[in-house]
Write an enzyme that holds these catalytic residues in place. Structure first.
Site, mmCIF file in Angstrom:
data_model
loop_
_atom_site.group_PDB
_atom_site.id
_atom_site.type_symbol
_atom_site.label_atom_id
_atom_site.label_comp_id
_atom_site.label_asym_id
_atom_site.label_seq_id
_atom_site.Cartn_x
_atom_site.Cartn_y
_atom_site.Cartn_z
ATOM 1 N N ALA A 84 0.794 -1.231 0.000
ATOM 2 C CA ALA A 84 0.000 0.000 0.000
ATOM 3 C C ALA A 84 0.824 1.277 0.000
ATOM 4 O O ALA A 84 0.261 2.362 0.109
ATOM 5 C CB ALA A 84 -0.936 0.007 1.216
ATOM 6 N N GLU A 140 0.691 6.696 4.300
ATOM 7 C CA GLU A 140 -0.259 7.807 4.332
ATOM 8 C C GLU A 140 0.062 8.838 3.250
ATOM 9 O O GLU A 140 -0.845 9.377 2.594
ATOM 10 C CB GLU A 140 -0.281 8.446 5.715
ATOM 11 C CG GLU A 140 -0.875 7.536 6.779
ATOM 12 C CD GLU A 140 -1.127 8.263 8.094
ATOM 13 O OE1 GLU A 140 -1.189 9.503 8.085
ATOM 14 O OE2 GLU A 140 -1.265 7.584 9.117
ATOM 15 N N ASP A 168 6.210 -7.207 6.057
ATOM 16 C CA ASP A 168 6.911 -7.758 4.901
ATOM 17 C C ASP A 168 6.162 -9.027 4.506
ATOM 18 O O ASP A 168 6.248 -10.057 5.189
ATOM 19 C CB ASP A 168 8.365 -8.074 5.262
ATOM 20 C CG ASP A 168 9.178 -8.572 4.068
ATOM 21 O OD1 ASP A 168 8.561 -9.002 3.070
ATOM 22 O OD2 ASP A 168 10.417 -8.552 4.143
ATOM 23 N N ASN A 208 -2.050 -7.216 -3.205
ATOM 24 C CA ASN A 208 -1.425 -6.379 -4.224
ATOM 25 C C ASN A 208 0.104 -6.435 -4.186
ATOM 26 O O ASN A 208 0.750 -6.210 -5.210
ATOM 27 C CB ASN A 208 -1.892 -4.929 -4.040
ATOM 28 C CG ASN A 208 -1.129 -3.964 -4.918
ATOM 29 O OD1 ASN A 208 -1.224 -4.000 -6.144
ATOM 30 N ND2 ASN A 208 -0.338 -3.096 -4.285
ATOM 31 N N SER A 257 -1.271 -9.831 -13.354
ATOM 32 C CA SER A 257 -0.619 -9.072 -14.431
ATOM 33 C C SER A 257 -0.850 -9.812 -15.737
ATOM 34 O O SER A 257 -0.957 -11.047 -15.759
ATOM 35 C CB SER A 257 0.879 -8.950 -14.165
ATOM 36 O OG SER A 257 1.556 -8.481 -15.311
ATOM 37 N N TYR A 313 8.898 -14.234 -12.967
ATOM 38 C CA TYR A 313 7.846 -13.280 -12.608
ATOM 39 C C TYR A 313 6.547 -13.665 -13.311
ATOM 40 O O TYR A 313 5.471 -13.696 -12.689
ATOM 41 C CB TYR A 313 8.258 -11.859 -12.997
ATOM 42 C CG TYR A 313 7.168 -10.841 -12.777
ATOM 43 C CD1 TYR A 313 6.803 -10.443 -11.495
ATOM 44 C CD2 TYR A 313 6.493 -10.276 -13.852
ATOM 45 C CE1 TYR A 313 5.793 -9.518 -11.289
ATOM 46 C CE2 TYR A 313 5.481 -9.341 -13.653
ATOM 47 C CZ TYR A 313 5.137 -8.967 -12.373
ATOM 48 O OH TYR A 313 4.126 -8.057 -12.178
ATOM 49 N N VAL A 342 1.126 -0.316 -16.343
ATOM 50 C CA VAL A 342 0.602 0.704 -15.432
ATOM 51 C C VAL A 342 1.722 1.677 -15.083
ATOM 52 O O VAL A 342 2.863 1.268 -14.837
ATOM 53 C CB VAL A 342 0.058 0.068 -14.132
ATOM 54 C CG1 VAL A 342 -0.616 1.135 -13.264
ATOM 55 C CG2 VAL A 342 -0.925 -1.052 -14.440
#
Length: 261
Positions: free
Chosen positions: A14, A44, A76, A103, A157, A171, A206
């Site tokens: 995040a 934040e 983590d 995410n 993805s 990946y 993205v």
């Protein structure tokens, strides 16, 4: 989205990009969000930045909901002990989660010939095992509390469908695994006659810190390629969450117009 107001979501990764955009959109719909990252001090700031960038692009969606609370926590996701400690804190402080957005991810040059074994482990520990542990703990928490309308969302993805860039085989393999895990969890819910949902949101290119911090992709050539903004992917997350109880978005692929991959 009204039914989620006042409930609790956990969003991993995040501190930038897609994760931060998902956090502010959930908050603005009244969801209390536990936002986690290794760089907890950035969360934040990143969420505020994502909201402001959406406003500057005319993409900010005003809502009438009372904003949800933000709980920034360090975690983590590649370490099981961190995840277990996080869920213990959530249970003791908030009772549990109703939404999980997986995410957090990492991309490395991970071909099958030239890559180091340690780099393979880094990718798989976060992108596959970390996601799986978070999912297990979230679902077990929901079942223990009698929550039968929870929602698990994996951010995958398009490289999970094909190896787009070389060398990135591991990946791509990790993101292909995410799709298999999505279907496996859906069948688990069916077997348990559960009304919980699982969705996989699969973006193309993205514009995020995830890309820009990699010198290989932060080039003039790559910056000219069609790309999504983070809020475009967050919109897909909210679309999946906002469907009626009988509708499940199994996978949604979001690509920028003109993407050649």
């Amino acid at each position: 989205m009204e039914r989620w107001s006042g409930r609790v979501a956990l969003v991993t990764g995040a501190s930038a990009g897609i994760g931060a955009a998902v956090v502010y959109q959930l908050q603005d719909h009244g969801v209390h969000v536990v936002a986690v990252a290794r760089r907890v001090d950035k969360i934040e700031e990143a969420v505020a930045k994502a909201r402001q960038e959406a406003k500057s692009r005319g993409r900010y969606h005003e809502t009438k909901a009372k904003p949800g609370k933000l709980y920034a926590k360090k975690c983590d996701v590649s370490k099981e002990e961190d995840i277990l400690a996080l869920f213990k804190w959530i249970k003791e402080t908030l009772g549990g989660v109703d939404i999980l957005v997986n995410n957090a991810a990492i991309a490395k040059d991970t071909g099958l010939v030239g890559a180091r074994t340690d780099d393979w482990r880094i990718v798989l520990d976060l992108n596959v095992l970390g996601l799986s542990i978070c999912t297990r703990e979230a679902v077990q928490n929901m079942r223990a509390r009698g929550v039968d309308d929870g929602h698990i969302i994996h951010i995958s993805s398009c490289t999970g469908h094909t190896v787009v860039l070389h060398p990135s085989a591991m990946y791509s393999a990790s993101k292909h695994a995410v799709m298999a895990l999505t279907e496996g969890l859906r069948k688990d819910f069916v077997e348990h006659k559960s009304n919980m949902k699982v969705s996989c949101v699969t973006p193309g290119m993205v514009r995020t810190e995830f890309r820009d911090n990699n010198p290989k992709y932060n080039t003039e050539e790559f910056r000219k390629l069609p790309a999504l903004n983070s809020e475009d992917v967050a919109d897909a997350v909210l679309y999946a969450l906002g469907t009626p109880p009988h509708v499940q978005i199994h996978e949604v692929i979001v690509k920028p117009v003109g993407e050649a991959f």
